[in-house]
Design a protein around this motif. Structure first.
Motif, mmCIF file in Angstrom:
data_model
loop_
_atom_site.group_PDB
_atom_site.id
_atom_site.type_symbol
_atom_site.label_atom_id
_atom_site.label_comp_id
_atom_site.label_asym_id
_atom_site.label_seq_id
_atom_site.Cartn_x
_atom_site.Cartn_y
_atom_site.Cartn_z
ATOM 1 N N GLU A 146 0.853 -1.180 0.000
ATOM 2 C CA GLU A 146 0.000 0.000 0.000
ATOM 3 C C GLU A 146 0.892 1.234 0.000
ATOM 4 N N TYR A 147 0.467 2.279 -0.698
ATOM 5 C CA TYR A 147 1.254 3.507 -0.700
ATOM 6 C C TYR A 147 0.330 4.707 -0.700
ATOM 7 N N GLY A 148 0.902 5.860 -0.446
ATOM 8 C CA GLY A 148 0.103 7.074 -0.450
ATOM 9 C C GLY A 148 0.968 8.275 -0.165
ATOM 10 N N ASP A 149 0.311 9.394 0.096
ATOM 11 C CA ASP A 149 1.025 10.620 0.427
ATOM 12 C C ASP A 149 0.473 11.170 1.730
ATOM 13 N N ALA A 150 0.911 12.350 2.089
ATOM 14 C CA ALA A 150 0.570 12.884 3.408
ATOM 15 C C ALA A 150 -0.928 13.006 3.608
ATOM 16 N N THR A 151 -1.673 13.281 2.535
ATOM 17 C CA THR A 151 -3.117 13.455 2.676
ATOM 18 C C THR A 151 -3.821 12.137 2.960
ATOM 19 N N ASP A 152 -3.187 11.000 2.648
ATOM 20 C CA ASP A 152 -3.795 9.698 2.912
ATOM 21 C C ASP A 152 -3.623 9.269 4.366
ATOM 22 N N GLY A 153 -2.608 9.787 5.030
ATOM 23 C CA GLY A 153 -2.300 9.333 6.374
ATOM 24 C C GLY A 153 -1.327 8.183 6.344
ATOM 25 N N ALA A 154 -0.092 8.444 6.742
ATOM 26 C CA ALA A 154 0.947 7.423 6.689
ATOM 27 C C ALA A 154 0.709 6.355 7.753
ATOM 28 N N PRO A 155 1.236 5.144 7.563
ATOM 29 C CA PRO A 155 1.073 4.088 8.567
ATOM 30 C C PRO A 155 1.803 4.446 9.857
ATOM 31 N N PRO A 156 1.359 3.902 10.984
ATOM 32 C CA PRO A 156 2.025 4.199 12.262
ATOM 33 C C PRO A 156 3.476 3.732 12.267
ATOM 34 N N THR A 157 4.361 4.583 12.755
ATOM 35 C CA THR A 157 5.773 4.217 12.924
ATOM 36 C C THR A 157 6.310 4.739 14.260
ATOM 37 N N PHE A 158 5.439 4.848 15.259
ATOM 38 C CA PHE A 158 5.824 5.320 16.594
ATOM 39 C C PHE A 158 6.346 6.757 16.573
ATOM 40 N N ARG A 159 5.940 7.524 15.566
ATOM 41 C CA ARG A 159 6.403 8.915 15.529
ATOM 42 C C ARG A 159 5.877 9.723 16.712
ATOM 43 N N HIS A 160 4.750 9.267 17.296
ATOM 44 C CA HIS A 160 4.224 10.012 18.445
ATOM 45 C C HIS A 160 5.202 10.005 19.622
ATOM 46 N N LEU A 161 6.051 8.976 19.721
ATOM 47 C CA LEU A 161 7.017 8.946 20.825
ATOM 48 C C LEU A 161 8.070 10.039 20.678
ATOM 49 N N PHE A 162 8.252 10.544 19.471
ATOM 50 C CA PHE A 162 9.175 11.646 19.228
ATOM 51 C C PHE A 162 8.480 13.003 19.415
ATOM 52 N N GLN A 163 7.180 12.967 19.649
ATOM 53 C CA GLN A 163 6.391 14.201 19.776
ATOM 54 C C GLN A 163 5.490 14.122 21.001
ATOM 55 N N PRO A 164 6.056 14.124 22.210
ATOM 56 C CA PRO A 164 5.217 14.005 23.410
ATOM 57 C C PRO A 164 4.205 15.123 23.551
ATOM 58 N N GLU A 165 4.453 16.260 22.893
ATOM 59 C CA GLU A 165 3.509 17.370 22.996
ATOM 60 C C GLU A 165 2.148 17.012 22.403
ATOM 61 N N THR A 166 2.095 16.004 21.489
ATOM 62 C CA THR A 166 0.804 15.605 20.920
ATOM 63 C C THR A 166 -0.102 14.997 21.979
ATOM 64 N N LEU A 167 0.455 14.577 23.097
ATOM 65 C CA LEU A 167 -0.336 14.142 24.250
ATOM 66 C C LEU A 167 -0.398 15.220 25.322
ATOM 67 N N LEU A 168 0.747 15.784 25.662
ATOM 68 C CA LEU A 168 0.824 16.658 26.832
ATOM 69 C C LEU A 168 -0.010 17.921 26.679
ATOM 70 N N THR A 169 -0.130 18.435 25.462
ATOM 71 C CA THR A 169 -0.907 19.666 25.283
ATOM 72 C C THR A 169 -2.399 19.454 25.511
ATOM 73 N N HIS A 170 -2.843 18.206 25.577
ATOM 74 C CA HIS A 170 -4.262 17.914 25.794
ATOM 75 C C HIS A 170 -4.539 17.410 27.207
ATOM 76 N N CYS A 171 -3.538 17.544 28.075
ATOM 77 C CA CYS A 171 -3.642 16.944 29.410
ATOM 78 C C CYS A 171 -3.225 17.923 30.496
ATOM 79 N N ALA A 172 -3.674 17.609 31.697
ATOM 80 C CA ALA A 172 -3.096 18.212 32.896
ATOM 81 C C ALA A 172 -1.892 17.351 33.279
ATOM 82 N N VAL A 173 -0.722 17.973 33.383
ATOM 83 C CA VAL A 173 0.526 17.223 33.536
ATOM 84 C C VAL A 173 1.107 17.455 34.929
#
Length: 336
Positions: free
Chosen positions: A103-130
């Protein structure tokens, strides 16, 4: 908490990580407040929901923010490791899946998960009381520990990569790189989703071509949102499946010298859709003939008894005619 370095901000830094993803499917349903109904699992490579906290392991090569390569290296106990290889390079991505589907695509399709969220903790922390919860170590690396509790106005699906529906997340954030080394999603005190790094190197030597998809001539690429080739099967099994669905599978016999035959069955994604077989003949010329086959219906341009045949592929007219002549039982002439 002390200020953290941004792991994904320096494109000159490379990483190699070995990661484990663990999931409790019953716990996930409970966290979302829904009744648990065992069935096909959401974890890649797990066919049915197993009980308890189970998981799989991956190797990740990363050069944030653009280049990512991740492959599955260990499955849940009792499951053989099948192909699961993911490539992201800027806007273009590829996901090589079991058998020969890519399967292939571009940014508009949504890339498969590759744990990139672990490199971006702000994607969780900005929505939480820390809350800072001290410091510790993980895999021998100093880490700051934080407890993050989602705000009431944040929908669970916004935090999907971290584990939907958690009451709190416990995070171990690497002090040197800012990468989340361990993230545990809890509901009523019990962990139902866990991501953790179990080995890590910073600026390792890169294997040659690690970010280059090594696809071969038999790989079948399809864009996300399009129907892929289906599930690879044997001709004998395909014949039996076709008969169960009201048509006869037509195969070229004998094959032209040097040709390769592959057959996929394509279960309908909706009850109202038809069941199809895809027969592909790869020719020595490098071209192919593709035959979509399904149960007969009125108005089909090519009909053999109770089988409809739709022909496509890259072969020229003479090559297509040769394959049609070899169909068993004999197929119709091609006029266009």
């Amino acid at each position: 908490m002390p200020a953290r370095p941004a792991a994904a901000s320096d494109p000159t830094v490379r990483y190699r990580l070995r990661l484990r993803e663990l999931h409790d499917f019953a716990g996930q349903w409970a966290a979302l407040g829904r009744p648990y109904r065992p069935g096909p699992a959401g974890l890649v490579g797990v066919e049915y929901d197993p009980p308890g906290l189970v998981g799989i392991e991956f190797e990740l090569w990363a050069q944030p923010p653009r280049r990512w390569r991740m492959r599955r290296i260990k499955d849940v106990p009792g499951n053989a490791v099948e192909r699961d290889d993911r490539f992201v390079d800027g806007d273009r991505w590829y996901w090589a899946q079991p058998e020969d589907a890519v399967e292939y695509g571009d940014a508009t399709d949504g890339a498969p998960p590759t744990f990139r969220h672990l490199f971006q903790p702000e994607t969780l922390l900005t929505h939480c009381a820390v809350t800072a919860a001290g410091s510790g170590q993980h895999i021998g690396r100093p880490a700051d520990i934080a407890i993050a509790r989602p705000r009431p106005d944040v929908p669970p699906n916004r935090l999907g990569h971290w584990g939907q529906g958690a009451e709190e997340y416990e995070m171990h954030i690497d002090r040197a790189t800012g990468i989340v080394l361990r993230s545990a999603a809890r509901h009523h005190g019990a962990i139902f989703h866990l991501d953790e790094v179990i080995d890590m190197e910073v600026n390792p030597d890169l294997p040659a071509g690690v970010f280059s998809p090594p696809f071969g001539p038999l790989d079948v690429l399809h864009r996300r949102g399009e129907t892929g080739p289906g599930i690879l099967t044997t001709p004998s099994r395909a014949r039996r499946r076709a008969q169960q669905h009201g048509f006869d599978l037509l195969l070229p016999q004998p094959l032209p010298p040097g040709a390769v035959l592959r057959v996929w069955h394509r279960p309908p994604i909706e009850p109202s859709r038809r069941y199809e077989m895809l027969v592909q003949v790869d020719l020595p010329s490098g071209r192919n003939v593709v035959l979509f086959q399904h149960a007969a219906h009125p108005g089909s341009p090519m009909l053999v008894n109770r089988t409809c045949v739709e022909v496509t592929g890259t072969a020229d007219a003479e090559e297509v005619q040769e394959i049609i002549r070899r169909l068993t039982p004999p197929g119709p002439p091609v006029t266009s």
